[in-house]
Design an enzyme around this catalytic site. Structure first.
Site, PDB file in Angstrom:
ATOM      1  N   GLU A 259      -7.448  -8.297  -6.536  1.00  3.11           N
ATOM      2  CA  GLU A 259      -8.463  -7.325  -6.119  1.00  3.11           C
ATOM      3  C   GLU A 259      -9.261  -6.871  -7.333  1.00  3.11           C
ATOM      4  O   GLU A 259      -8.645  -6.592  -8.372  1.00  3.11           O
ATOM      5  CB  GLU A 259      -7.795  -6.125  -5.433  1.00  3.11           C
ATOM      6  N   HIS A 278      -9.947  -3.184   0.747  1.00  2.00           N
ATOM      7  CA  HIS A 278      -8.843  -2.208   0.590  1.00  2.00           C
ATOM      8  C   HIS A 278      -9.292  -0.783   0.958  1.00  2.00           C
ATOM      9  O   HIS A 278      -9.214   0.140   0.146  1.00  2.00           O
ATOM     10  CB  HIS A 278      -8.300  -2.241  -0.851  1.00  2.00           C
TER      11      HIS A 278
HETATM   12  P1  NAD Z   1       6.996   3.052   5.135  1.00  2.00           P
HETATM   13  O1  NAD Z   1       7.891   3.098   3.972  1.00  2.00           O
HETATM   14  O2  NAD Z   1       6.888   4.243   6.026  1.00  2.00           O
HETATM   15  O3  NAD Z   1       7.360   1.798   6.059  1.00  2.00           O
HETATM   16  C1  NAD Z   1       7.657   0.532   5.573  1.00  2.00           C
HETATM   17  C2  NAD Z   1       8.644  -0.116   6.529  1.00  2.00           C
HETATM   18  O4  NAD Z   1       8.865  -1.444   6.095  1.00  2.00           O
HETATM   19  C3  NAD Z   1      10.020   0.586   6.562  1.00  2.00           C
HETATM   20  O5  NAD Z   1      10.387   0.863   7.895  1.00  2.00           O
HETATM   21  C4  NAD Z   1      10.956  -0.430   5.929  1.00  2.00           C
HETATM   22  O6  NAD Z   1      12.266  -0.410   6.485  1.00  2.00           O
HETATM   23  C5  NAD Z   1      10.237  -1.734   6.265  1.00  2.00           C
HETATM   24  N1  NAD Z   1      10.635  -2.858   5.426  1.00  2.00           N
HETATM   25  C6  NAD Z   1      11.068  -2.855   4.150  1.00  2.00           C
HETATM   26  N2  NAD Z   1      11.362  -4.112   3.750  1.00  2.00           N
HETATM   27  C7  NAD Z   1      11.104  -4.920   4.803  1.00  2.00           C
HETATM   28  C8  NAD Z   1      11.208  -6.312   5.030  1.00  2.00           C
HETATM   29  N3  NAD Z   1      11.668  -7.126   4.079  1.00  2.00           N
HETATM   30  N4  NAD Z   1      10.850  -6.790   6.234  1.00  2.00           N
HETATM   31  C9  NAD Z   1      10.407  -5.983   7.210  1.00  2.00           C
HETATM   32  N5  NAD Z   1      10.302  -4.639   7.066  1.00  2.00           N
HETATM   33  C10 NAD Z   1      10.633  -4.124   5.876  1.00  2.00           C
HETATM   34  O7  NAD Z   1       5.562   2.666   4.557  1.00  2.00           O
HETATM   35  P2  NAD Z   1       4.136   2.919   5.231  1.00  2.00           P
HETATM   36  O8  NAD Z   1       3.654   4.279   4.857  1.00  2.00           O
HETATM   37  O9  NAD Z   1       4.183   2.529   6.661  1.00  2.00           O
HETATM   38  O10 NAD Z   1       3.257   1.881   4.400  1.00  2.00           O
HETATM   39  C11 NAD Z   1       3.498   0.487   4.457  1.00  2.00           C
HETATM   40  C12 NAD Z   1       2.703  -0.203   3.374  1.00  2.00           C
HETATM   41  O11 NAD Z   1       1.309  -0.114   3.664  1.00  2.00           O
HETATM   42  C13 NAD Z   1       2.795   0.468   1.991  1.00  2.00           C
HETATM   43  O12 NAD Z   1       3.954   0.052   1.303  1.00  2.00           O
HETATM   44  C14 NAD Z   1       1.541   0.020   1.318  1.00  2.00           C
HETATM   45  O13 NAD Z   1       1.789  -1.169   0.614  1.00  2.00           O
HETATM   46  C15 NAD Z   1       0.585  -0.264   2.475  1.00  2.00           C
HETATM   47  N6  NAD Z   1      -0.569   0.651   2.461  1.00  2.00           N
HETATM   48  C16 NAD Z   1      -1.810   0.104   2.499  1.00  2.00           C
HETATM   49  C17 NAD Z   1      -2.942   0.922   2.494  1.00  2.00           C
HETATM   50  C18 NAD Z   1      -4.316   0.333   2.548  1.00  2.00           C
HETATM   51  O14 NAD Z   1      -5.252   0.963   2.078  1.00  2.00           O
HETATM   52  N7  NAD Z   1      -4.510  -0.829   3.137  1.00  2.00           N
HETATM   53  C19 NAD Z   1      -2.790   2.315   2.433  1.00  2.00           C
HETATM   54  C20 NAD Z   1      -1.495   2.862   2.428  1.00  2.00           C
HETATM   55  C21 NAD Z   1      -0.395   2.003   2.432  1.00  2.00           C
END
Ligand code: NAD
Length: 304
Positions: A259, A278
């Site tokens: 990115e 993003h």
């Molecule tokens: P979260 O921690 O609430 O949820 C993540 C989930 O993934 C958890 O339930 C966890 O058990 C699960 N997990 C972990 N390892 C795994 C695996 N190997 N296989 C399947 N599931 C697995 O996080 P969230 O707040 O829902 O955010 C998720 C992700 O979204 C963040 O880590 C971040 O990378 C991304 N994000 C992106 C943006 C964006 O602008 N696009 C913004 C915020 C977050």
């Protein structure tokens, strides 16, 4: 007490700090040398994904008690240096969940109905009606990989759209799944059965290239892949091949292994992909929530 706000912060968050009686100093994205000067007498700092709060900055701030990150990732903060000094680090991990989920749903619609493609063609003066046959979402299956804060919001909307919801998560929360009308499956089953696969896992060792060539080949040729998690959760080279050779029908991507995405990247040449830079958390509401939540946590840490 004095709080340094070192990144743009919603005015409501500034209000929270001022109402608590703090002096607020604002400077946008100071570099390390300037930050070292600014932190000399502050009790708290608030940053976003920038600037970096390095060991040098922390060591230059004898009164510092709390570092606030308006948003999720803490990779710009030297957590070890903070911990050594007993400095608290607070963030707002849930503030953007709904916004990211709504973007993921937007990407699904954009790919399923070829909205971005149609728009591009219209601007070229092409009435591409015949090339814009789409699919409905009602009755289709969505596979949510990672059932956390964002995955839950996506499932809630998908359920309201009449989609069947499958989840894959190593830590299944059955009660929450029931609440949004979904059920857990293993990853292989989810990939084979879903019409839309949407990724909401953190980027950790176990999720690096989770979606690789082998797993893309398990998906239906009519399926859509959405990635609004982190770029490296998907093997980009394999995805490009999958999209070029029709192993899957399309993809909607908000995040990339590199990115900004280079302008001449093969993904930019494909009509069955919708790309956004993003912007998952880029909404007025998410930014406000992130700022206010962190400001409240700072007040609590300094006064509580
Ligand atoms: P979260 O921690 O609430 O949820 C993540 C989930 O993934 C958890 O339930 C966890 O058990 C699960 N997990 C972990 N390892 C795994 C695996 N190997 N296989 C399947 N599931 C697995 O996080 P969230 O707040 O829902 O955010 C998720 C992700 O979204 C963040 O880590 C971040 O990378 C991304 N994000 C992106 C943006 C964006 O602008 N696009 C913004 C915020 C977050």
């Amino acid at each position: 007490m004095k709080v340094l706000v070192a990144a743009p912060l919603h005015e409501k968050a500034i209000e929270v700090l001022k109402n608590a009686g703090f002096e607020v100093v604002y400077e946008e994205y100071p570099d390390e040398d300037r930050l070292v000067e600014l932190v000399k007498d502050v009790d708290a700092i608030i940053v976003r994904s920038k600037p970096k709060v390095t060991r040098k900055v922390i060591e230059a701030a004898p009164k510092l008690k709390v570092i606030g990150r308006a948003g999720v990732g803490l990779d710009n903060i030297d957590l070890k240096a903070a911990e050594e000094r007993g400095i608290k680090v607070v963030n707002s991990p849930g503030a953007s969940s709904r916004s990211v989920a709504e973007l993921a749903i937007g990407l699904i619609f954009a790919v399923a109905r070829k909205i971005a493609f149609a728009d591009r063609k219209m601007r070229e003066g092409v009435w591409a009606k015949k090339q814009c046959m789409g699919i409905e979402l009602e009755g289709k299956t969505i596979g949510v990989v990672g059932f956390g804060r964002i995955g839950y919001q996506v499932a809630k909307i998908a359920n309201a759209l009449g989609m069947k919801v499958l989840f894959y998560d190593p830590y299944p929360n059955e009660e929450r799944a029931k609440e949004v009308g979904g059920k857990f499956a293993d990853l292989e089953t989810l990939l084979k059965e879903s019409d839309v696969v949407t990724l909401h896992v953190p980027l950790v060792d176990a999720t690096y290239h989770l979606i690789n060539e082998e797993r893309l080949k398990l998906m239906k040729p009519t399926a859509i892949l959405i990635n609004a998690a982190r770029g490296a959760v998907v093997d980009t080279d394999a995805l490009v091949k999958a999209l070029q050779e029709g192993w899957i029908a399309g993809a909607g991507l908000d995040v990339f292994e590199e990115e900004p995405l280079p302008a001449d990247h093969p993904l930019t040449k494909l009509d069955n992909v919708v790309l956004t830079p993003h912007i998952g958390a880029s909404t007025v509401e998410a930014q406000m929530r992130a700022g206010v939540e962190v400001a409240e946590k700072i007040v609590e840490a300094l006064k509580g």
